[in-house]
Design an enzyme around this catalytic site. Sequence first.
Site, PDB file in Angstrom:
ATOM      1  N   LYS A 191       0.844  -1.196   0.000  1.00 45.66           N
ATOM      2  CA  LYS A 191       0.000   0.000   0.000  1.00 45.66           C
ATOM      3  C   LYS A 191       0.885   1.255   0.000  1.00 45.66           C
ATOM      4  CE  LYS A 191      -4.000   1.819   2.629  1.00 45.66           C
ATOM      5  NZ  LYS A 191      -4.872   1.603   3.798  1.00 45.66           N
ATOM      6  N   SER A 200      -9.785   1.752   2.968  1.00 47.06           N
ATOM      7  CA  SER A 200      -8.880   2.498   2.099  1.00 47.06           C
ATOM      8  C   SER A 200      -7.862   1.625   1.357  1.00 47.06           C
ATOM      9  CB  SER A 200      -8.136   3.532   2.932  1.00 47.06           C
ATOM     10  OG  SER A 200      -7.290   2.878   3.864  1.00 47.06           O
ATOM     11  N   SER A 220     -10.027  -0.660   7.096  1.00 48.16           N
ATOM     12  CA  SER A 220      -9.418  -0.419   5.789  1.00 48.16           C
ATOM     13  C   SER A 220      -8.767  -1.631   5.133  1.00 48.16           C
ATOM     14  CB  SER A 220      -8.383   0.703   5.881  1.00 48.16           C
ATOM     15  OG  SER A 220      -9.029   1.947   5.847  1.00 48.16           O
TER      16      SER A 220
END
Lengths: 95, 478, 484
Positions: C77, C153, C177
Site C-alpha cells: 500500500k 482504504s 481499511s
Amino acid sequence: MGIDKKTVEGVAHLARIELEPKELEKLSHQLEHILAFIDKLSVLNTDNVPPTSHILPLNNVLRKDETKPSLSIEKTLANAPAKQGNFFVVPKVIE
Amino acid sequence: MKYEPVIGLEVHLHLNTKTKAFCGCSTQFGSEPNAQVCPVCLGFPGSLPVYNQTALDYAIKVALALNCKVQEHTKFDRKNYFYPDLPKNYQISQYDLPLSMHGFLDIELGGQEKRIGITRVHMEEDAGKLIHQEDCSLVDFNRTGIPLLEIVSEPDLNSPEEAYEYLSTLKSVIEYLDVSDCDMEKGSLRCDANISLRPAGSKTLGVKTELKNMNSFKGVKDALAFEIGRQNKLLESAETLLQETRLWNAKSSETLPMRVKEGAKDYRYFPEPDLPALIITESKIAEIKNTIPELPKEKMRRFIKDYGLSEYDAKVLTASKWTARFSEETMRKFSAVNKKPVANWIIGPLAGIAGNKSCEISALRISADQLVDLIELVEKKQVISNLTGKVVLEEMANTGKHPQKIIEEKNLAQISDSTSLNSVIAGVIKENPKSVADYKTGKANALMFLVGQAMRKSAGKANPKMLQTLLKERLDSE
Amino acid sequence: MELYKLTAHELLEKLKNKEITAEEISSSLAKRIEDVDVEVKAYVRTPEKWGQKRGQSPEKGDSPLFFETKGIPVSIKDNICTDGYSTECCSKILEGFKPPYNATVINKINEAGHSFLGLKCNMDEFAFGSSTENSCFGPTRNPWNLESVPGGSSGGSAAAVAGDEAIWALGSDTGGSIRQPASFCGVVGLKPTYGRVSRYGLIAFASSLDQIGPLTKDARDSALLMNIISGFDPLDSTSINIPVPDYTKDLINDAKGLKIGIPKEYFVEGLDPEVKSIVEEAIDKLKGLGAQFKEVSLPHTEYAVPVYYIIATAEASSNLARFDGVQYGLRAKTQGLIDMYKKTRQLGFGDEAKRRIILGTFALSHGYYDAYYLRALKVRTLIKQDFDNVFKDFDCIVTPTSPTAAFKIGDKVDDPLKMYLSDIYTISVNLAGIPAISIPCGFTKKGLPVGLQILSRHFNESALFRLAYTYEQNTEWHKMKPKL
C-alpha cells in the site's frame, strides 16, 4: 454543540489550511451534519469511566542511550523543496 | 504607590545524554548543520519515537534534587503548533500528568535564606534552530529532539537579584548532578521570565509580561530590572499594561514587544499515542536517589564543620562542583589544622587566574598536590614570600611545573640565612645614614623604608620577617 | 501455467521443488498487471511503457516494475515506506516523496527471502475513506464489477489480490481499511491485534488505531505473511514484546468446541437483507462443522462510529501537521511562511483530508476537548469493556464485515456521513485493539462478494486462523475468480 462558519474558519487557521469561501460554506455544512451525528455520545453518562488513550497495558517502553548512525546530509535533503548548502530553506519567519 | 515585583522563572535544560530523546542521533554540540538527524527527529512520515532511558533517569534525578514529588503515573502529550523549527509541527511534551510537581529550592541572599517553590519539572524535546536571512530563513535540525527538562518556579521571586540567585543556585545543583552542561551560550540552559507588579503587600497579581531572549543570567537580571522600571512608570501614570511577550535586547538594554502576531494560543494538547505511559515505582525512585551526590548546600555545611571555614569561604568554594572537589582535595592534603590559607589561595589568586583564562579552577594545569606544596612553601617553610608565591602560581598555571622547580629555575627562593642578610643590612645602613638617623630619633617610618631598600637590594628574595628583625636588632644595638 | 493465479504457498512449494524460478513469477505477474491494471487501476505510478523493464532490477526510484526478483513479491500500500521508492499516500501533498528508509515490515519481508513488488497499491488519500475514491491518482475499480468500488482504504491492495495482479499484499487498517475492501473484493484480509505488527514506517493516520496487515487469496497465505511481519520492533514503542506463534500451525480443519458469539447489535436495520442471509448461511455452515454459537450483546456498538470519528480525526489532525512544505513533498509558491503553510495544505490535501483534519482540530481545540475528545476516549473504554465481557466466555465473535456489498463508484462521495457508516461493523475492532479477519462467504445476486468477519481477543489471531481455515476447507468461495 454545533459548529458555525466562524468556528470552522478559526479551526482551519489553527490547522493552517486555506479555504475558499465556497469550500468553507460546504465544509461548515458537512461538519455541522457530522457533529450532529457525533453528539449522540452526549447521552451516555461517562462520569466514572476512565479514558482510554492506549489500548494495550504497556508501560515504560524505553531504549538504551546508545548512538545510532544519523542520515547522510544528501539523504536528509534529498526531498527538500528548497535548500541552501546544508540547510532547509523556508520563507522568512518574521513578517 | 510602592510596587512589588512578582517573578516566576521557566528554565529549559538540555540533558547531557549521548543520544536524543526519541532517537539514536548524537547530541554533540557544534557539528555541521543537519548532520545529526534521522527520520525520527526529522519527523519523517512513518517514523516513531522511543524514549531514552537515561533521559528519564536524569529527569527523575533533577526532580528529586529539587525536592519534587515524582508522580507514579506520568505520560507524554503532544503540544500542537506550526513552526518551521518543529519538524512534526507538534512538540512531544507533558501536560496534565507531568513527571513531578511541588518542589522547592532554597536560595540565599544577603545572609537571608528563602525558599522558592518549584511548580513542576517535566520532560520534553527541543526544537531546531532557525537562521534568519534577508529574504528567507535557514533551518538546522541538529538540536531537534535533544531531551529537555522544563523547570517552572512558583512566582516566589521578588527582585532581579533573587532571580539571579535562583538561577545560580539551580545551575550549581544541576552541575552537581552531572546531567547537563548548563551552558547558556550553547543554549543548553535557557530561561524565560514572567513578571508583574502589584502594590506592596497586595495579594492579587498584576498584568504579567513574559520575557524571552535572555542569553545570560546577567541578561535575566537586567531584563527584569528594566521591566520593573517600565511597568512602574506605566502604573504610576495610570496607563494600561498589556499582557504580552517581550524580547530582551541585550545591545540596547531594553525589552521590546514581540512583533509576530499570533492569534490566541491553542496548543490542542492530547496524550501522545505513540508513547505508552510511564510508571515510576518507589524502588526506581530509591535507586535514583542513591545516585544523587552531596549537593552544594550540604557540602557547604560540611566544609564549615570539617575544615573550620567561614560560611562565606565555604559557600564560594562549593558553588561549583569542580571547585568544591579541587578545594576539598587540597584541604585534605594540606597538613595544617587551619585550612584558611587554602581557602584564601583558592578564592583569591587561583580564582583570579581561572577568571582571566575563563575556565574552572579545576581545569587549570595545577594539581591539588602542587597547590599544597606551594602554600606550604609560602606559609610554613617560608621559602618564598606571599608575593613571590603569586608569581609562582601564575607560572604553575602556565607551565604545569611544580612550584619547587619554578623557584629553583628562576632562583626565587628567599634568603633566610642571617649571614647573607646581615651583609645586605650592612650595605643599606651604610648607604642611608639619614634614615638611620631618623630611626634613632624615633621616626617609625624610617625602619620600613630601610626594610624596603634591603628587599630591593636582595632582588625581593630576602625573607621579609627575618630581615626586619635583623635590621631592627642591628639598629638598636648601634 | 499462469503463475499469477496461484497462492503464495503454492508458489513457494514450486520454488522449493525447483519447478519454477522467482523470475518466472515476476514475469507472469508483470504480464498480468500490464493486461488488466488499465481497467482495475489497483496500482499507482505504473510505467507508461510496460515490458521493457519487466522482471529486471531497475534503479531505485525511477518508476520500476520490480525491485528484485526474490521469493514471492509483495504488493505494498502506498502509505508504507519503501527506501528510495515513492511513498505518497496517494496524496498530492507528498508528491515525489521518497523515504530514506524502509518500514520495518519491508525489512522483515526482505529478511524472509521475499521482495517488495516495486509498485505501490492505490488507496484513499492518507487512508481516509472506504472506497479508494479519495486518491489523487483516481479511483480503483472492483475486479468483480468495474463500476463498483473495491472498498477502502486499502482498495488497491484488495483489488490487486482479487484480480490476480498480486500474489499477496499489505494494507493498513484503522477502522476497517483492510477488512472492508477484502470483503468487497472477495479476498482474505486480516487486521492484527494492535501492537502485533510494527507501525514503524507506516505513515500514520491514527496512531492508536493503525495496524498493518495482509490481504491474501486464502487463510494459509494470511498466516504465512503474518509469520513474516509480526513481532516486537524496538523502533515502535507500541509494539509488544511477546512471542509470535507459528500461525500456520493454527490452520486446523476443525471448529469443534469453538465458542462463538453473534452480537445482536450487528444484525439490525441497515444491514442489507441479502448480505444478512449470506452471513447467516455461513454461520449455519460453521455450526454444521461443530462450532457453538450463541447470541451475545455489545451494547455500545452504536457509539463506535462517532467515537472513531473523534479519536481518529483528532490523531490525524496532529499526525498530518507535518505535511507543511518544509522538508518534503509539495510546496506552494507564496510569500511568507504562514501563507506557505496554508496554500500548500490547501493545494496538497483532498476534500476528505481537509474535512478530517478540521474535524480533528476542532475536537481537540480549546473549549471542545472535554465534550468531544475526552468523552470519546471514555466511550472507547466502554466499547473495549463490551468485548472483554464477551471474550470471557467466547473464543470468537462472528459478524458481517460490511452492511452491504460493494457500492457503485460515486454513490457516496458527496455524503461523508453515509460513507462513514459503511465502516459500522469494522470500527469497534480498532477501538478495542483486537484482531479480526474478513473471509469470502458468498456472492450477491449481482455477483458481488460478501465477507464474513471473525473477531477474537487480543493476540488470539490463532482462533481467527482456525475458524477461517475450517470454513475455507469446507467451502469454495475463496477460489472464485472475477472475469477480467
